[in-house]
Structure formats: structure tokens, C-alpha cells
Design a protein around this motif. Sequence first.
Motif, PDB file in Angstrom:
ATOM      1  N   UNK A  70     -10.026  11.781 -11.887  1.00  0.00           N
ATOM      2  CA  UNK A  70      -8.687  12.343 -11.748  1.00  0.00           C
ATOM      3  C   UNK A  70      -7.892  11.502 -10.762  1.00  0.00           C
ATOM      4  N   UNK A  71      -6.697  11.119 -11.136  1.00  0.00           N
ATOM      5  CA  UNK A  71      -5.803  10.411 -10.217  1.00  0.00           C
ATOM      6  C   UNK A  71      -5.423  11.377  -9.103  1.00  0.00           C
ATOM      7  N   UNK A  72      -5.750  11.046  -7.847  1.00  0.00           N
ATOM      8  CA  UNK A  72      -5.541  12.020  -6.775  1.00  0.00           C
ATOM      9  C   UNK A  72      -4.276  11.773  -5.953  1.00  0.00           C
ATOM     10  N   UNK A  73      -3.533  10.706  -6.250  1.00  0.00           N
ATOM     11  CA  UNK A  73      -2.242  10.487  -5.594  1.00  0.00           C
ATOM     12  C   UNK A  73      -2.309  10.046  -4.151  1.00  0.00           C
ATOM     13  N   UNK A  74      -3.481   9.678  -3.668  1.00  0.00           N
ATOM     14  CA  UNK A  74      -3.636   9.381  -2.249  1.00  0.00           C
ATOM     15  C   UNK A  74      -3.292   7.937  -1.892  1.00  0.00           C
ATOM     16  N   UNK A  75      -3.813   6.976  -2.653  1.00  0.00           N
ATOM     17  CA  UNK A  75      -3.626   5.549  -2.347  1.00  0.00           C
ATOM     18  C   UNK A  75      -3.295   4.786  -3.621  1.00  0.00           C
ATOM     19  N   UNK A  76      -2.246   3.983  -3.530  1.00  0.00           N
ATOM     20  CA  UNK A  76      -1.939   3.005  -4.574  1.00  0.00           C
ATOM     21  C   UNK A  76      -1.740   1.656  -3.873  1.00  0.00           C
ATOM     22  N   UNK A 136     -11.227   0.290   2.461  1.00  0.00           N
ATOM     23  CA  UNK A 136     -12.177   0.192   1.347  1.00  0.00           C
ATOM     24  C   UNK A 136     -11.446  -0.007   0.020  1.00  0.00           C
ATOM     25  N   UNK A 137     -10.280   0.627  -0.123  1.00  0.00           N
ATOM     26  CA  UNK A 137      -9.484   0.431  -1.331  1.00  0.00           C
ATOM     27  C   UNK A 137      -9.009  -1.015  -1.418  1.00  0.00           C
ATOM     28  N   UNK A 138      -8.578  -1.571  -0.288  1.00  0.00           N
ATOM     29  CA  UNK A 138      -8.154  -2.971  -0.282  1.00  0.00           C
ATOM     30  C   UNK A 138      -9.332  -3.899  -0.606  1.00  0.00           C
ATOM     31  N   UNK A 139     -10.495  -3.584  -0.074  1.00  0.00           N
ATOM     32  CA  UNK A 139     -11.683  -4.370  -0.397  1.00  0.00           C
ATOM     33  C   UNK A 139     -11.955  -4.337  -1.902  1.00  0.00           C
ATOM     34  N   UNK A 146      -6.251   5.431  -6.398  1.00  0.00           N
ATOM     35  CA  UNK A 146      -7.388   6.218  -5.927  1.00  0.00           C
ATOM     36  C   UNK A 146      -7.606   7.402  -6.859  1.00  0.00           C
ATOM     37  N   UNK A 147      -8.866   7.740  -7.039  1.00  0.00           N
ATOM     38  CA  UNK A 147      -9.255   8.821  -7.952  1.00  0.00           C
ATOM     39  C   UNK A 147     -10.405   9.603  -7.337  1.00  0.00           C
ATOM     40  N   UNK A 169       0.874  -1.177   0.000  1.00  0.00           N
ATOM     41  CA  UNK A 169       0.000   0.000   0.000  1.00  0.00           C
ATOM     42  C   UNK A 169       0.909   1.225   0.000  1.00  0.00           C
ATOM     43  N   UNK A 170       0.966   1.912  -1.115  1.00  0.00           N
ATOM     44  CA  UNK A 170       1.822   3.083  -1.290  1.00  0.00           C
ATOM     45  C   UNK A 170       1.012   4.333  -0.966  1.00  0.00           C
ATOM     46  N   UNK A 171       1.452   5.056   0.063  1.00  0.00           N
ATOM     47  CA  UNK A 171       0.779   6.289   0.488  1.00  0.00           C
ATOM     48  C   UNK A 171       1.734   7.458   0.346  1.00  0.00           C
TER      49      UNK A 171
END
Length: 233
Positions: A177-183, A125-128, A140-141, A109-111
Motif C-alpha cells: 500500500x502506498x503510505x504517502x510518507x516518503x517520495x 534508507x529510502x535514499x539508499x 514508500x509503501x 525528497x517530498x515529505x
Amino acid sequence: MSYSNSNVHAVAVIPARGGSKGVPGKNILPLAGKPLIAYSIEAALHANTVQDVYVSTDDARIASVARDYGAKIIERPSELAGDTATSESALRHALFYLELLGICPDYFVFLQCTSPLRSSDDIDCAMYEMLSNDADSLLSVCPSHRFLWELCDGVPVSINYDWRSRPRRQDMRPQYIENGSIYIYKPWVLRENENRLGGNIVLYVMDENKSYEIDSLDDFRYLEWVVQNAKFQ
């Protein structure tokens, strides 16, 4: 929403180099009384789907602050922390460093420190989203309803709509839009592609008011006002 899966091993990696020029000392600059990096560390530590949190840094001050907030440290070589170094280079170093320690998670999980408004629930929720779609990577977008243009040889050209038949915003095809928050990505994605994204890619859609990034002092001042007034909750 809260989500956990004891069969999934995920670690969070937060790159934080010390040489920021746009906002000197940005990663540990106090935001509403707390170092900027602490927001990402705490979100990861409180996420049910993350087992360990690592900060990759070349800076002793950042490492000290990160430890104080509960993160483990990956000492990044100086050649991977300069102005031209990419996030991918830091992520690859973190991957190989952890593998040398015998740590081989299912997911990374890249933050990014510059996105302080994401919550632990957002990470879960992203992992789900990853698991339920059997995905290999995720970004995340946030939704976008903007009318975009570009210059082609000096001539303005509409990109995502026909200006001769202007649609209503609500009738436009959904765009993000790619928001750069979670990968989130499986290790093989980074290893084989030298990229945080690859394979079956899915999106995690976040609210626009949680998608602010800090790239300048003006951003920093605005986000401080947002945090102090809890406008993102």
C-alpha cells in the motif's frame, strides 16, 4: 541504519497549505505537544542524505512555525494552495523557485506533513534504495495482506484473490500500500512527467505501524496516543 553520501545533493520539500478543512489548522496543530509539521521538518533535518529542508506554504503562521524548527520557506502563490490544487503543482513551483535561485539538487525528497511517524533513518534508507537501484523515483509503501473487492455494475468482484480458492494470507503474492510518507525523485521526472513518479520506480518498504496518515480528527487523536506512548518505536 545510517547512510550518507557526500556526492549526493538532495533537498526535502514539505508542502503545507493553510486551508485544510477536514482538520482546520492541521499542519501546525499540536501533536503530543509539538506542531504536526515539526515532525517532518526534524526528520528531514536529521537525515544524513538531506542537505536543505524547505516548506512550501501560503500561510504566514505555518511559515513562522517552520522557520522556528529550522526549515527554509518557499512562498507558495494562493492559486496553488486552494482545495483543488495538487501536490504536484506545489512541487513544480518549488522546483522552479529553487532553480531561479541557482539551486539544482540531484534529488528531491517530498515529505507529507500528515505522516509524522517516519524517522530520519527511514529517509536515509529510502535514499539508499534509490541509489543502490539507480532509480529515478521512489515511493514508500507498507505490506498488505488484505483481501480486496470492488463493485462492477453492482456485482461484487474479488480483486487480488479468487474467492473460490481462498489462499492462506502467508501464501498470497506480496502486495503493498502506498503510505504517502516518503517520495524521492530526480528533477527531470517532475519536469517532464508533471508527476512525482516516473522512469525507473522503486519501493521503500516501511513497517505498517510507521505508516499512519492523518486525514481526520480521529486520526489525529489516535496518532497523538501513539506518539505519547511511543508505540511506533
